[in-house]
Design an enzyme around this catalytic site. Sequence first.
Site, PDB file in Angstrom:
ATOM      1  N   CYS A 208      69.552 -36.609 -32.422  1.00  0.00           N
ATOM      2  CA  CYS A 208      68.827 -36.326 -31.202  1.00  0.00           C
ATOM      3  C   CYS A 208      68.620 -37.999 -30.674  1.00  0.00           C
ATOM      4  CB  CYS A 208      67.196 -36.063 -31.516  1.00  0.00           C
ATOM      5  SG  CYS A 208      67.194 -34.973 -33.178  1.00  0.00           S
TER       6      CYS A 208
ATOM      7  N   ARG B  96      71.300 -36.718 -45.251  1.00  0.00           N
ATOM      8  CA  ARG B  96      69.933 -36.713 -45.378  1.00  0.00           C
ATOM      9  C   ARG B  96      69.671 -36.586 -47.231  1.00  0.00           C
ATOM     10  NH1 ARG B  96      67.791 -31.540 -41.933  1.00  0.00           N
ATOM     11  NH2 ARG B  96      68.545 -32.787 -39.834  1.00  0.00           N
TER      12      ARG B  96
ATOM     13  N   GLN C 226      76.161 -30.918 -38.416  1.00  0.00           N
ATOM     14  CA  GLN C 226      75.515 -29.821 -37.614  1.00  0.00           C
ATOM     15  C   GLN C 226      76.408 -29.510 -36.192  1.00  0.00           C
ATOM     16  OE1 GLN C 226      71.535 -30.529 -36.185  1.00  0.00           O
ATOM     17  NE2 GLN C 226      71.274 -31.856 -37.818  1.00  0.00           N
TER      18      GLN C 226
ATOM     19  N   ASP D 293      75.249 -29.076 -33.450  1.00  0.00           N
ATOM     20  CA  ASP D 293      74.105 -29.503 -32.743  1.00  0.00           C
ATOM     21  C   ASP D 293      74.379 -29.688 -31.129  1.00  0.00           C
ATOM     22  OD1 ASP D 293      71.541 -30.449 -32.543  1.00  0.00           O
ATOM     23  OD2 ASP D 293      71.838 -32.456 -33.182  1.00  0.00           O
TER      24      ASP D 293
ATOM     25  N   HIS E 182      71.335 -30.668 -27.646  1.00  0.00           N
ATOM     26  CA  HIS E 182      70.051 -31.141 -27.156  1.00  0.00           C
ATOM     27  C   HIS E 182      70.032 -30.775 -25.528  1.00  0.00           C
ATOM     28  CE1 HIS E 182      69.910 -33.444 -31.010  1.00  0.00           C
ATOM     29  NE2 HIS E 182      68.685 -32.722 -30.981  1.00  0.00           N
TER      30      HIS E 182
ATOM     31  N   LYS F 128      58.759 -23.759 -32.621  1.00  0.00           N
ATOM     32  CA  LYS F 128      60.298 -23.677 -32.930  1.00  0.00           C
ATOM     33  C   LYS F 128      60.735 -22.271 -33.369  1.00  0.00           C
ATOM     34  CE  LYS F 128      60.096 -25.390 -37.568  1.00  0.00           C
ATOM     35  NZ  LYS F 128      60.576 -26.087 -38.624  1.00  0.00           N
TER      36      LYS F 128
ATOM     37  N   HIS G 192      65.850 -28.638 -29.020  1.00  0.00           N
ATOM     38  CA  HIS G 192      66.961 -29.236 -30.308  1.00  0.00           C
ATOM     39  C   HIS G 192      67.517 -27.907 -30.442  1.00  0.00           C
ATOM     40  CE1 HIS G 192      65.031 -32.988 -31.105  1.00  0.00           C
ATOM     41  NE2 HIS G 192      64.006 -32.457 -30.512  1.00  0.00           N
TER      42      HIS G 192
END
Length: 585
Positions: free
Chosen positions: A277, A306, A324, A326, A328, A412, A458
């Site tokens: 992000c 992580r 990911q 991913d 945004h 979410k 996200h």
Amino acid sequence: MINIKENESLNILNHSCAHLMAQAIKHLYPNAKFWVGPVIEEGFYYDVDLGEEVIKEEDLPNIEREMKKISKDGKRIVRHEITKDEALNMFSDDPYKIDLISRMDENENIISCYTQGDFTDLCRGPHVETVKVLKNFKLLKVSGAYWKGDSNNKMLQRIYGVCFENEEDLNSHIQEIEEAKLRDHRKIGKELNIFMSHDLVGKGMPLWLPNGAIIRKQLENYIYEKEQKMGYCHVYTPCVGTVDLYKTSGHWDHYKENMFPLMHVDEEEFVLRPMNCPHHMLIYGNELHSYRDLPIRIGEFATDFRYEASGAVKGLERVRCMCQNDAHLFVRPDQIGEEFKKVVSLILDVYKDFGLKNYKFRLSLRDPQDKEKYFDDDDMWNEAESKLREVLNELGVEYFEAVGEAAFYGPKLDVEVKPAVGPEVTLSTCQLDFLLPRKFELSYVDRDGSKKTPVVLHRAIFGTFDRFTAFILEETKGALPIWLSPVQVKIIPVNNEYHLEYASEIYEQLKNSNIRVELDDRDEKLSYRMREAQTNKIPLTLILGDKERDNKTISYRKFGSTETTTLSQMEFIQMLHDLIVNKEN
Ligand code: TSB
Ligand code: ZN
């Protein structure tokens, strides 16, 4: 598989059986000291400290025999209540019990114990009335478990078992467990050469082998194409950032325990990123934006690191280095509903393409009473939450609400799935965020010329390529649809001497049509080569002999079928093409 923890009578039965197991262990290993023995989804376990002794898998039948003996003896299970002091006195030589008792609620001065014959344990209960009913049980496995889950503490032994009311239920449960083990992606991943790991690389850091890399590339291409069509733009950003970047985003304060430690390079302090992000916020902030430019959708196949506890890492499902899928999405407040709807529709669309049916939508909302845990803007929360509900209802999606589970920065939606082995995990996610754009001072110029802050969504459709691959391997038991299969077609000439030339011709033709094809020209028996193609779960096996060579045809078998179909070359290529395009098997 039945959830034993949630079934009231099985819960009591299994809890009682955990005591029975502890009693049997105490008979066989008199030095044994017990920590906790809860009921879990799959049955029960008990954590035991055996001092110098070790219980191995092969010792379990012996413990089962002792359990049977105690059960036959048929003692009643008796509840009695004692004071905290009495309990401390009674278990004075047992540090684990002392720890449990001392941590009990201040007001809880009365403690319940359960005794069966020569064995007494602290327990809230309830239990069955007599050990006699504990007949249909099985001890399943034994593993190590740190006391209180802390790796600085002593390693205890955790022994798992399960108990049912009758033998049929027990047997069918054990069969289901065996089947689940066969579906475990770690087993399939090894058999089909999809990924490996190595101590020299480290825990939770899988290496994708060529077969796995093909699957991952297909997933990437697939979702990239979908996202491009939906107006996403894709970027590449580094998988490190300075500590200051993560201080600005708030991750340094709130997510540090999930991050790898600091690295010093010259004067700068870096961290391996746990999320993308912040990088994407900077990309948005790189230009001025008008209200007309929004939504802006920044996507990336982004590698993150992580810290996951070493006991929690698992194959491709829970890793420490992940990628990911991913994105945004930067939207105006009035666009939240519409954009959220697009994300949910994309999730539904993708799951349909993969034939996935076993999943649940979970909508995480704030607890309006809890003013501390959530970003303080009642109107924003109320509006956003009702928008999300509205969209889900409009799309006719079934979901459950989890109040108090929202993130600090917004509500979410997650998709939860159940792996073959172990607890549920999240695949897709879509998280609304009112806060991060403020932290990075992002803005757009509104219709009236004023500066406004965008809202961020996200979202990760696959979640990570890692976890999604783990899940589809389990769902398909490794028999992937042809468009995803590392090897799509295996060609087997019946006899190399007579049929290899024709087989090679077909091989070249398919290769030139971008089909992932292999030619098995080893001098092995036909049946052996066919069996191997099945073991490797290859979707189509071509068997080419006299008839096929003379008529210029192709005979094939689909994975799992014993039926042979013969087509002309043209027809075969067309069929193959259709299967791939339609994502069919
Ligand atoms: C969606 N910032 C958001 C992103 O923009 C984010 O990182 N969300 S997340 O923390 O929920 O992670 C996204 C997805 O990654 C999760 O839904 C889950 O499917 C997957 N994931 C999380 N942790 C792991 C892990 N340790 N191993 C494999 N996949 C993981
Ligand atoms: Zn994010």
